[in-house]
Design an enzyme around this catalytic site. Structure first.
Site, PDB file in Angstrom:
ATOM      1  N   SER A   1       1.585   1.611  -2.310  1.00 60.16           N
ATOM      2  CA  SER A   1       2.953   1.129  -2.536  1.00 60.16           C
ATOM      3  C   SER A   1       3.271  -0.198  -1.857  1.00 60.16           C
ATOM      4  O   SER A   1       4.314  -0.789  -2.155  1.00 60.16           O
ATOM      5  CB  SER A   1       3.963   2.166  -2.050  1.00 60.16           C
ATOM      6  OG  SER A   1       4.217   3.090  -3.070  1.00 60.16           O
TER       7      SER A   1
ATOM      8  N   LYS B   1       4.000  -2.994  -4.081  1.00 59.61           N
ATOM      9  CA  LYS B   1       5.311  -3.122  -4.724  1.00 59.61           C
ATOM     10  C   LYS B   1       6.078  -4.341  -4.200  1.00 59.61           C
ATOM     11  O   LYS B   1       6.936  -4.891  -4.885  1.00 59.61           O
ATOM     12  CB  LYS B   1       6.120  -1.833  -4.529  1.00 59.61           C
ATOM     13  CG  LYS B   1       5.487  -0.642  -5.259  1.00 59.61           C
ATOM     14  CD  LYS B   1       6.135   0.690  -4.905  1.00 59.61           C
ATOM     15  CE  LYS B   1       5.412   1.855  -5.593  1.00 59.61           C
ATOM     16  NZ  LYS B   1       5.905   3.175  -5.164  1.00 59.61           N
TER      17      LYS B   1
ATOM     18  N   TYR C   1       0.267  -0.601 -13.374  1.00 61.86           N
ATOM     19  CA  TYR C   1       0.800  -0.069 -12.108  1.00 61.86           C
ATOM     20  C   TYR C   1      -0.297   0.573 -11.249  1.00 61.86           C
ATOM     21  O   TYR C   1      -0.410   0.306 -10.052  1.00 61.86           O
ATOM     22  CB  TYR C   1       1.913   0.945 -12.426  1.00 61.86           C
ATOM     23  CG  TYR C   1       2.402   1.712 -11.224  1.00 61.86           C
ATOM     24  CD1 TYR C   1       3.223   1.118 -10.275  1.00 61.86           C
ATOM     25  CD2 TYR C   1       2.039   3.044 -11.030  1.00 61.86           C
ATOM     26  CE1 TYR C   1       3.663   1.829  -9.162  1.00 61.86           C
ATOM     27  CE2 TYR C   1       2.469   3.763  -9.929  1.00 61.86           C
ATOM     28  CZ  TYR C   1       3.276   3.146  -9.003  1.00 61.86           C
ATOM     29  OH  TYR C   1       3.702   3.850  -7.895  1.00 61.86           O
TER      30      TYR C   1
ATOM     31  N   TYR D   1      10.607   5.060   1.743  1.00 60.59           N
ATOM     32  CA  TYR D   1      11.062   6.234   0.983  1.00 60.59           C
ATOM     33  C   TYR D   1      12.312   6.807   1.648  1.00 60.59           C
ATOM     34  O   TYR D   1      13.158   6.050   2.120  1.00 60.59           O
ATOM     35  CB  TYR D   1       9.941   7.279   0.874  1.00 60.59           C
ATOM     36  CG  TYR D   1       8.587   6.682   0.616  1.00 60.59           C
ATOM     37  CD1 TYR D   1       8.378   5.899  -0.521  1.00 60.59           C
ATOM     38  CD2 TYR D   1       7.526   6.864   1.482  1.00 60.59           C
ATOM     39  CE1 TYR D   1       7.138   5.340  -0.776  1.00 60.59           C
ATOM     40  CE2 TYR D   1       6.281   6.304   1.227  1.00 60.59           C
ATOM     41  CZ  TYR D   1       6.099   5.544   0.108  1.00 60.59           C
ATOM     42  OH  TYR D   1       4.885   4.973  -0.131  1.00 60.59           O
TER      43      TYR D   1
ATOM     44  N   VAL E   1       0.920   5.186   0.523  1.00 60.00           N
ATOM     45  CA  VAL E   1       0.272   6.466   0.799  1.00 60.00           C
ATOM     46  C   VAL E   1      -1.191   6.333   1.199  1.00 60.00           C
ATOM     47  O   VAL E   1      -1.811   7.308   1.613  1.00 60.00           O
ATOM     48  CB  VAL E   1       0.387   7.486  -0.366  1.00 60.00           C
ATOM     49  CG1 VAL E   1       1.805   7.964  -0.546  1.00 60.00           C
ATOM     50  CG2 VAL E   1      -0.192   6.932  -1.642  1.00 60.00           C
TER      51      VAL E   1
HETATM   52  N1  GLU Z   1       0.152   4.902  -6.515  1.00 58.85           N
HETATM   53  C1  GLU Z   1       0.975   5.790  -5.744  1.00 58.85           C
HETATM   54  C2  GLU Z   1       1.816   6.638  -6.679  1.00 58.85           C
HETATM   55  O1  GLU Z   1       2.314   6.115  -7.613  1.00 58.85           O
HETATM   56  C3  GLU Z   1       1.810   4.968  -4.821  1.00 58.85           C
HETATM   57  C4  GLU Z   1       2.651   5.819  -3.939  1.00 58.85           C
HETATM   58  C5  GLU Z   1       2.891   5.252  -2.591  1.00 58.85           C
HETATM   59  O2  GLU Z   1       2.077   4.543  -1.993  1.00 58.85           O
HETATM   60  O3  GLU Z   1       3.969   5.538  -2.111  1.00 58.85           O
HETATM   61  O4  GLU Z   1       1.975   7.813  -6.518  1.00 58.85           O
END
Ligand code: GLU
Length: 313
Positions: free
Chosen positions: A65, A68, A192, A243, A261
């Site tokens: 993430s 992002k 993605y 989050y 994650v």
């Molecule tokens: N590729 C992971 C997902 O979409 C990213 C989640 C993350 O790092 O929070 O579940």
């Protein structure tokens, strides 16, 4: 306060390497479940051009993430503030992959850092092209930011998530039903998942984040984004970067940060430092357990915080 940063980085790496409770490695992406939790790395790129590293700072990990942040930067470059018609800017207070809020809010995700928001950002970045074009653009951008052409995508991680990413498929299909995902879902998710599977080490990640500590400037003198945009990306990292534990991270650490994650966190002290920490074990909110503790210790010892007067940091 001018801390002895090299000594502090060594101390943090030694302290974290000795910790017994390291959290749980993410298991919902099978390829990530294989990573050895007994690892910790840290890198700090300072505004005056130094790079301090400790622990496993040269071991590559899945940025997940954290990508992002870079994807949002690209999307804002493409469509500017129109992005905010399709994605909100509020903390979600829900899990990163929650579908519940989307129904109440008619397919407009709360922010670009939860999965639903990042999928919309991927849809924007696709811009009518094939995923390989968008992925190539993302990779070139991250390499430019870090000044390192060795950064690559881990295809096994991308394939692992493609095979098991049913929740993300649900999110994308659901938003497509609302018209907020405009390309075919498999193309958007292909892009993605590959973006999340970019592999970097702490050294590369800290270097890639420098534009956010330098008010949007690349250290080579080029401008990546305007100062206002850099500040807003930092604001979103502070309010939405962890989050539903974003408030807790702001309380404990006090600087903008984005976690993934894979166990990495990119944290920015405007005007001072771009910091990458990594340890694969996650806490109950899905954020790196030791990474968060390391940043808390670093912030306490340096006085770095966006909430303190500039002369105190
Ligand atoms: N590729 C992971 C997902 O979409 C990213 C989640 C993350 O790092 O929070 O579940």
């Amino acid at each position: 306060m001018v801390p002895d940063l090299p000594a502090l980085v060594d101390e943090i790496a030694t302290t974290m390497q000795a910790m017994e409770d390291r959290g749980q490695v993410a298991s919902y992406i099978p390829e990530l479940a294989k990573v050895d939790p007994a690892q910790f790395g840290i890198a700090i790129a300072t505004a005056d051009g130094r790079l301090l590293v400790g622990g496993d700072a040269d071991t590559g990990f899945s940025i997940q993430s954290i990508s992002k942040v870079f994807a949002l930067t690209l999307a804002l470059g493409k469509v500017g503030d129109q992005l905010w018609d399709r994605v909100g800017r509020e903390p979600s207070g829900n899990a990163f992959n929650s579908i519940v809020q989307l129904e109440q809010e008619q397919g407009i995700p709360r922010n670009p850092f939860i999965n639903a928001g990042a999928i919309v950002v991927s849809d924007v970045n696709l811009g009518g092209h094939q995923p390989r074009v968008a992925i190539g653009e993302m990779l070139r951008f991250v390499r430019y930011l870090a000044g390192d052409d060795a950064i690559a995508i881990n295809e096994e991680v991308a394939a692992s998530e493609t095979a098991t990413g049913f929740r993300n498929m649900a999110l994308a299909n659901y938003m497509r039903a609302f018209g907020n995902v405009r390309h075919p879902v498999d193309l958007v998710l292909g892009s993605y998942f590959h973006q999340c599977a970019i592999e970097m080490n702490c050294r590369q990640l800290a270097l890639a984040g420098r534009y956010l500590m330098l008010d949007g400037r690349h250290p080579d003198g080029g401008r990546v984004v305007s100062p206002g945009r850099a500040r807003r990306i930092n604001a979103l990292m502070l309010t939405c970067g962890h989050y539903d534990a974003s408030g807790d991270f702001a309380f404990r650490v006090g600087i903008p940060g984005k976690s993934g994650v894979g166990g990495g966190i990119l944290a920015i002290v405007p005007g001072r430092a771009s910091i990458a920490v990594w340890s694969p074990g996650l806490n109950e909110n899905g954020n790196s357990q030791l990474g968060t503790q390391a940043l808390e210790l670093l912030a306490r010892r340096t006085g770095w915080s966006v909430f303190s007067p500039p002369d105190a940091r």
